[in-house]
Design a protein around this motif. Structure first.
Motif, PDB file in Angstrom:
ATOM      1  N   GLY A  21       0.684  -1.100   0.114  1.00  0.00           N
ATOM      2  CA  GLY A  21       0.085  -0.049  -0.162  1.00  0.00           C
ATOM      3  C   GLY A  21       0.706   1.591   0.093  1.00  0.00           C
ATOM      4  O   GLY A  21       0.374   2.296  -0.510  1.00  0.00           O
ATOM      5  N   THR A  22       1.977   1.214   0.464  1.00  0.00           N
ATOM      6  CA  THR A  22       2.709   2.533   0.716  1.00  0.00           C
ATOM      7  C   THR A  22       1.985   3.649   0.788  1.00  0.00           C
ATOM      8  O   THR A  22       1.956   4.785   0.084  1.00  0.00           O
ATOM      9  CB  THR A  22       3.753   2.762  -0.510  1.00  0.00           C
ATOM     10  N   PRO A  23       1.193   3.732   2.027  1.00  0.00           N
ATOM     11  CA  PRO A  23       0.354   4.775   2.440  1.00  0.00           C
ATOM     12  C   PRO A  23       0.934   6.396   2.544  1.00  0.00           C
ATOM     13  O   PRO A  23       0.077   7.167   2.324  1.00  0.00           O
ATOM     14  CB  PRO A  23      -0.222   4.291   3.785  1.00  0.00           C
ATOM     15  N   HIS A  24       2.245   6.168   2.952  1.00  0.00           N
ATOM     16  CA  HIS A  24       2.861   7.564   3.149  1.00  0.00           C
ATOM     17  C   HIS A  24       3.403   8.255   1.677  1.00  0.00           C
ATOM     18  O   HIS A  24       3.968   9.245   1.535  1.00  0.00           O
ATOM     19  CB  HIS A  24       4.384   7.303   3.951  1.00  0.00           C
ATOM     20  N   SER A  25       3.051   7.474   0.641  1.00  0.00           N
ATOM     21  CA  SER A  25       3.581   8.061  -0.719  1.00  0.00           C
ATOM     22  C   SER A  25       2.048   8.376  -1.372  1.00  0.00           C
ATOM     23  O   SER A  25       1.277   7.555  -1.369  1.00  0.00           O
ATOM     24  CB  SER A  25       4.287   7.129  -1.640  1.00  0.00           C
ATOM     25  N   LYS A  26       2.358   9.083  -2.747  1.00  0.00           N
ATOM     26  CA  LYS A  26       1.324   9.485  -3.428  1.00  0.00           C
ATOM     27  C   LYS A  26       1.188   8.365  -4.496  1.00  0.00           C
ATOM     28  O   LYS A  26       0.047   8.433  -5.371  1.00  0.00           O
ATOM     29  CB  LYS A  26       1.620  10.541  -4.023  1.00  0.00           C
ATOM     30  N   ILE A  27       2.267   7.612  -4.642  1.00  0.00           N
ATOM     31  CA  ILE A  27       2.162   6.420  -5.914  1.00  0.00           C
ATOM     32  C   ILE A  27       1.426   5.221  -5.268  1.00  0.00           C
ATOM     33  O   ILE A  27       1.747   4.841  -4.337  1.00  0.00           O
ATOM     34  CB  ILE A  27       3.888   6.256  -6.021  1.00  0.00           C
ATOM     35  N   ASP A  28       0.504   5.001  -6.526  1.00  0.00           N
ATOM     36  CA  ASP A  28      -0.076   3.673  -5.861  1.00  0.00           C
ATOM     37  C   ASP A  28       0.294   2.598  -6.906  1.00  0.00           C
ATOM     38  O   ASP A  28       0.431   2.842  -8.106  1.00  0.00           O
ATOM     39  CB  ASP A  28      -1.778   4.049  -6.444  1.00  0.00           C
ATOM     40  N   ASN A  29       1.099   1.912  -6.230  1.00  0.00           N
ATOM     41  CA  ASN A  29       1.641   0.683  -7.084  1.00  0.00           C
ATOM     42  C   ASN A  29       1.023   0.064  -8.185  1.00  0.00           C
ATOM     43  O   ASN A  29       1.583  -0.470  -9.298  1.00  0.00           O
ATOM     44  CB  ASN A  29       2.265  -0.438  -6.045  1.00  0.00           C
ATOM     45  N   LYS A  30      -0.458  -0.185  -8.013  1.00  0.00           N
ATOM     46  CA  LYS A  30      -0.960  -0.934  -8.574  1.00  0.00           C
ATOM     47  C   LYS A  30      -1.174  -0.193 -10.179  1.00  0.00           C
ATOM     48  O   LYS A  30      -1.677  -0.910 -11.169  1.00  0.00           O
ATOM     49  CB  LYS A  30      -2.310  -1.646  -8.165  1.00  0.00           C
ATOM     50  N   THR A  31      -1.097   1.115  -9.987  1.00  0.00           N
ATOM     51  CA  THR A  31      -1.349   1.876 -11.470  1.00  0.00           C
ATOM     52  C   THR A  31      -0.072   1.469 -12.387  1.00  0.00           C
ATOM     53  O   THR A  31      -0.369   1.696 -13.528  1.00  0.00           O
ATOM     54  CB  THR A  31      -1.229   3.284 -11.131  1.00  0.00           C
ATOM     55  N   MET A  32       0.863   0.755 -12.096  1.00  0.00           N
ATOM     56  CA  MET A  32       1.903   0.327 -12.796  1.00  0.00           C
ATOM     57  C   MET A  32       1.273  -0.756 -13.953  1.00  0.00           C
ATOM     58  O   MET A  32       2.007  -0.843 -15.067  1.00  0.00           O
ATOM     59  CB  MET A  32       3.051  -0.134 -12.319  1.00  0.00           C
ATOM     60  N   TRP A  33      -0.029  -1.225 -13.787  1.00  0.00           N
ATOM     61  CA  TRP A  33      -0.764  -2.069 -14.633  1.00  0.00           C
ATOM     62  C   TRP A  33      -1.432  -1.314 -15.733  1.00  0.00           C
ATOM     63  O   TRP A  33      -2.241  -1.874 -16.402  1.00  0.00           O
ATOM     64  CB  TRP A  33      -1.322  -3.127 -13.822  1.00  0.00           C
ATOM     65  N   GLN A  34      -1.258   0.006 -15.616  1.00  0.00           N
ATOM     66  CA  GLN A  34      -2.300   0.909 -16.522  1.00  0.00           C
ATOM     67  C   GLN A  34      -1.851   0.686 -18.024  1.00  0.00           C
ATOM     68  O   GLN A  34      -2.673   0.360 -19.093  1.00  0.00           O
ATOM     69  CB  GLN A  34      -2.198   2.325 -16.187  1.00  0.00           C
ATOM     70  N   ASN A  35      -0.637   0.294 -18.207  1.00  0.00           N
ATOM     71  CA  ASN A  35      -0.036   0.158 -19.489  1.00  0.00           C
ATOM     72  C   ASN A  35       0.629  -1.077 -19.667  1.00  0.00           C
ATOM     73  O   ASN A  35       1.141  -1.431 -20.791  1.00  0.00           O
ATOM     74  CB  ASN A  35       1.102   1.278 -19.998  1.00  0.00           C
ATOM     75  N   VAL A  36       0.837  -2.033 -18.539  1.00  0.00           N
ATOM     76  CA  VAL A  36       1.567  -3.185 -18.868  1.00  0.00           C
ATOM     77  C   VAL A  36       0.623  -4.157 -18.369  1.00  0.00           C
ATOM     78  O   VAL A  36      -0.186  -3.975 -17.480  1.00  0.00           O
ATOM     79  CB  VAL A  36       2.859  -3.114 -18.005  1.00  0.00           C
ATOM     80  N   ASP A  37       0.692  -5.253 -19.020  1.00  0.00           N
ATOM     81  CA  ASP A  37      -0.106  -6.680 -18.631  1.00  0.00           C
ATOM     82  C   ASP A  37       0.808  -7.519 -17.551  1.00  0.00           C
ATOM     83  O   ASP A  37       1.858  -8.105 -18.167  1.00  0.00           O
ATOM     84  CB  ASP A  37      -0.639  -7.100 -19.748  1.00  0.00           C
ATOM     85  N   TYR A  38       0.446  -7.885 -16.545  1.00  0.00           N
ATOM     86  CA  TYR A  38       1.198  -8.655 -15.705  1.00  0.00           C
ATOM     87  C   TYR A  38       0.886 -10.205 -16.271  1.00  0.00           C
ATOM     88  O   TYR A  38       1.897 -10.819 -15.540  1.00  0.00           O
ATOM     89  CB  TYR A  38       0.740  -8.441 -14.072  1.00  0.00           C
TER      90      TYR A  38
END
Ligand SMILES: [Zn+2]
Length: 262
Positions: free
Chosen positions: A135-152
């Motif tokens: 979750g990295t709640p202290h960061s603005k970065i939402d890790n799961k958004t890395m899959w917007q352009n890449v397919d796991y």
């Protein structure tokens, strides 16, 4: 009795078992490896820190004939190897608890490179097929958004519970916040789309005893994803009190951060 101890976790499992729930790993759910006419609970564990606690969870479940999914992080190329092996020894599933977009400071190309490397490190021990974001709640970065352009799926990954579970039919509970209704403090560990509906339906549980009572009076949902962080479930009273205090302060800060974002 103190809540969020290994004893209270075991008690919860016992009541689920007595109530006829099937216990599923994340992969069991996606492979439809269950009886659709019986209730089920998918057991997901995020191993964020204090890894020896996840070994206790693994052993308690194993002794009860239960399999679950433990998501492990890879930090600077390192995994909690001893604990991971103990989890596998107890017949559980292992997944990757990824935070690559955060580590790459939002650079999704770089995140894809480290994701692939970290997955290979975990796969030295187990053929990982499922991933879940940290979750990295202290960061603005939402890790799961890395899959917007890449397919796991290109990495041989079949599922990311946040993205792939059908939450219109599966109820979500997490111990984030040190309680079962911590969604109000949680930045990312929640299913925002369905939470208001669940609240309307009265599916609000604060303590583990609240869940147990709902199971005993037959009002608990029949399809559930239960996320726990074993690090929070402590029998030692001093560590337990420290964890509770830290959680209290964190919730206060998180609520403040969330209110700023509104
Ligand atoms: Zn995490």
């Amino acid at each position: 009795m103190r809540d969020f101890t290994l004893h209270s976790y075991q008690k919860l499992l016992e009541v689920l078992q007595q109530s006829g729930y099937q216990f599923l790993t994340v992969t069991d759910y996606f492979q439809h490896n269950y009886d659709p006419n019986q209730p089920f609970v998918i057991l997901r564990h995020d191993v964020d820190k204090r890894p020896q606690q996840c070994v206790h969870f693994a052993q308690i479940e194993h002794a009860m004939g239960i399999r679950s999914t433990f998501y492990f992080r890879v930090i600077d190329g390192q995994v909690y190897e001893k604990e991971l092996k103990a989890v596998l020894q107890a017949q559980h599933e292992v997944g990757y608890h990824y935070e690559d977009l955060y580590v790459a400071k939002g650079d999704s190309q770089q995140a894809t490179v480290t994701f692939s490397k970290n997955l290979a490190i975990l796969r030295q021990f187990y053929l990982v097929q499922t991933i879940v974001m940290h979750g990295t709640p202290h960061s603005k970065i939402d890790n799961k958004t890395m899959w917007q352009n890449v397919d796991y799926r290109a990495f041989g990954i079949t599922s990311e519970p946040y993205l792939d579970i059908d939450f219109s039919t599966v109820f979500y509970l997490t111990d984030t916040g040190g309680c079962w209704d911590g969604y109000k403090y949680s930045v990312r560990d929640k299913i925002a789309q369905f939470q208001p509906l669940w609240e309307q339906q009265g599916l609000i549980y604060h303590s583990t005893q609240d869940i147990i009572l709902a199971l005993q009076n037959g009002t608990f949902p029949s399809r559930v994803l239960l996320t726990t962080h074993p690090q929070r479930w402590l029998n030692n009273p001093i560590l337990w009190a420290k964890e509770r205090l830290i959680q209290h302060i964190k919730n206060y800060i998180k609520q403040w951060v969330i209110s700023l974002g509104r």
